[in-house]
Scaffold this motif. Sequence first.
Motif, mmCIF file in Angstrom:
data_model
loop_
_atom_site.group_PDB
_atom_site.id
_atom_site.type_symbol
_atom_site.label_atom_id
_atom_site.label_comp_id
_atom_site.label_asym_id
_atom_site.label_seq_id
_atom_site.Cartn_x
_atom_site.Cartn_y
_atom_site.Cartn_z
ATOM 1 N N VAL A 189 -34.189 -5.031 -2.304
ATOM 2 C CA VAL A 189 -33.144 -6.137 -1.866
ATOM 3 C C VAL A 189 -31.782 -5.555 -1.803
ATOM 4 N N ARG A 190 -31.310 -4.771 -2.701
ATOM 5 C CA ARG A 190 -29.935 -4.136 -2.595
ATOM 6 C C ARG A 190 -29.965 -3.135 -1.573
ATOM 7 N N ARG A 191 -31.055 -2.648 -1.198
ATOM 8 C CA ARG A 191 -30.711 -1.871 0.084
ATOM 9 C C ARG A 191 -30.451 -2.631 1.259
ATOM 10 N N LEU A 192 -31.207 -3.775 1.297
ATOM 11 C CA LEU A 192 -30.958 -4.726 2.513
ATOM 12 C C LEU A 192 -29.803 -5.590 2.502
ATOM 13 N N LYS A 193 -29.065 -5.908 1.366
ATOM 14 C CA LYS A 193 -27.979 -6.194 1.143
ATOM 15 C C LYS A 193 -26.962 -5.481 1.557
ATOM 16 N N ALA A 194 -26.916 -4.273 1.329
ATOM 17 C CA ALA A 194 -25.951 -3.244 1.926
ATOM 18 C C ALA A 194 -26.087 -2.787 3.441
ATOM 19 N N ARG B 140 -24.146 -8.173 2.277
ATOM 20 C CA ARG B 140 -24.471 -9.509 2.777
ATOM 21 C C ARG B 140 -25.073 -10.260 1.765
ATOM 22 N N LYS B 141 -25.343 -11.651 1.914
ATOM 23 C CA LYS B 141 -25.610 -12.508 0.915
ATOM 24 C C LYS B 141 -27.240 -12.485 0.917
ATOM 25 N N LEU B 142 -27.575 -12.650 -0.326
ATOM 26 C CA LEU B 142 -29.152 -13.082 -0.627
ATOM 27 C C LEU B 142 -28.988 -14.668 -1.039
ATOM 28 N N THR B 143 -29.896 -15.631 -0.219
ATOM 29 C CA THR B 143 -29.511 -17.086 -0.314
ATOM 30 C C THR B 143 -31.036 -17.363 -0.679
ATOM 31 N N TYR B 144 -31.197 -18.131 -1.883
ATOM 32 C CA TYR B 144 -32.606 -18.785 -2.230
ATOM 33 C C TYR B 144 -32.367 -20.222 -1.788
ATOM 34 N N ILE C 257 -29.896 -12.854 4.111
ATOM 35 C CA ILE C 257 -31.137 -12.655 3.645
ATOM 36 C C ILE C 257 -31.572 -14.021 2.962
ATOM 37 N N TRP C 258 -32.779 -14.489 3.529
ATOM 38 C CA TRP C 258 -33.161 -15.738 2.852
ATOM 39 C C TRP C 258 -34.288 -15.425 1.987
ATOM 40 N N LEU C 259 -34.172 -15.936 0.606
ATOM 41 C CA LEU C 259 -35.376 -15.681 -0.203
ATOM 42 C C LEU C 259 -36.124 -17.207 -0.215
ATOM 43 N N CYS C 260 -37.410 -17.018 0.317
ATOM 44 C CA CYS C 260 -38.034 -18.048 0.740
ATOM 45 C C CYS C 260 -38.900 -18.720 -0.662
ATOM 46 N N GLY C 261 -39.224 -17.883 -1.550
ATOM 47 C CA GLY C 261 -39.937 -17.910 -2.914
ATOM 48 C C GLY C 261 -40.918 -17.010 -2.865
#
Length: 194
Positions: free
Chosen positions: A117-122, A2-6, A129-133
């Motif tokens: 984060v890699r575990r979350l993406k997997a 899944r994607k990590l989006t900033y 996943i939202w990268l808020c800052g």
Amino acid sequence: MRKLTYYVACSIDGFIGDPQGDASSMFAFLDEEFLGHLASTYPDTIPAQGREAMGLKDAENLNFDSVIQGRGSYQLALDAGITSPYGHLREFVASRTLGASPDPNVEVIDGDLVARVRRLKAEDSKLGIWLCGGSRIAGELLDEIDELVIKTYPQVYGTGMPMFGADFSVTDFSLESVRTFANGVLVRTYARKR
């Protein structure tokens, strides 16, 4: 995977806040049209108190099931007496100084942020996943970011907290879409070039 989006707000010159990280001047652009856009396309990024005020308390998450933020942005909620600002999402706070989590919905990441984060993406999920800052963790996670959604407000800061607190490095993204609003805000979406 899944994607990590900033998904982030910034000034025309690329700052997400003043030198202390304050971006409250951008609130002036939260008019009816723009708030309507946020509510219909990214309701998952509206804090719990805002969701309730906007009648979105039980709105379905459309994009994300998890949020990652740094200690600085999380501290704003703590200072307001809120320990779980995004209770409709799984919350992660990257901090080596916070210590124990003040809320059962918030996991403190005090070790290897990239590995977590890699575990979350997997994980198996249809939502991302939202990268808020903030700036420092965006810089640390630059190689993991799959998508940028940048809300650019028509203000020039001159100096402040950059979108990415990282050493110089060129990372290419492709422009996917641009949406403009009558108040001068524009929302650009980019995908990482592979």
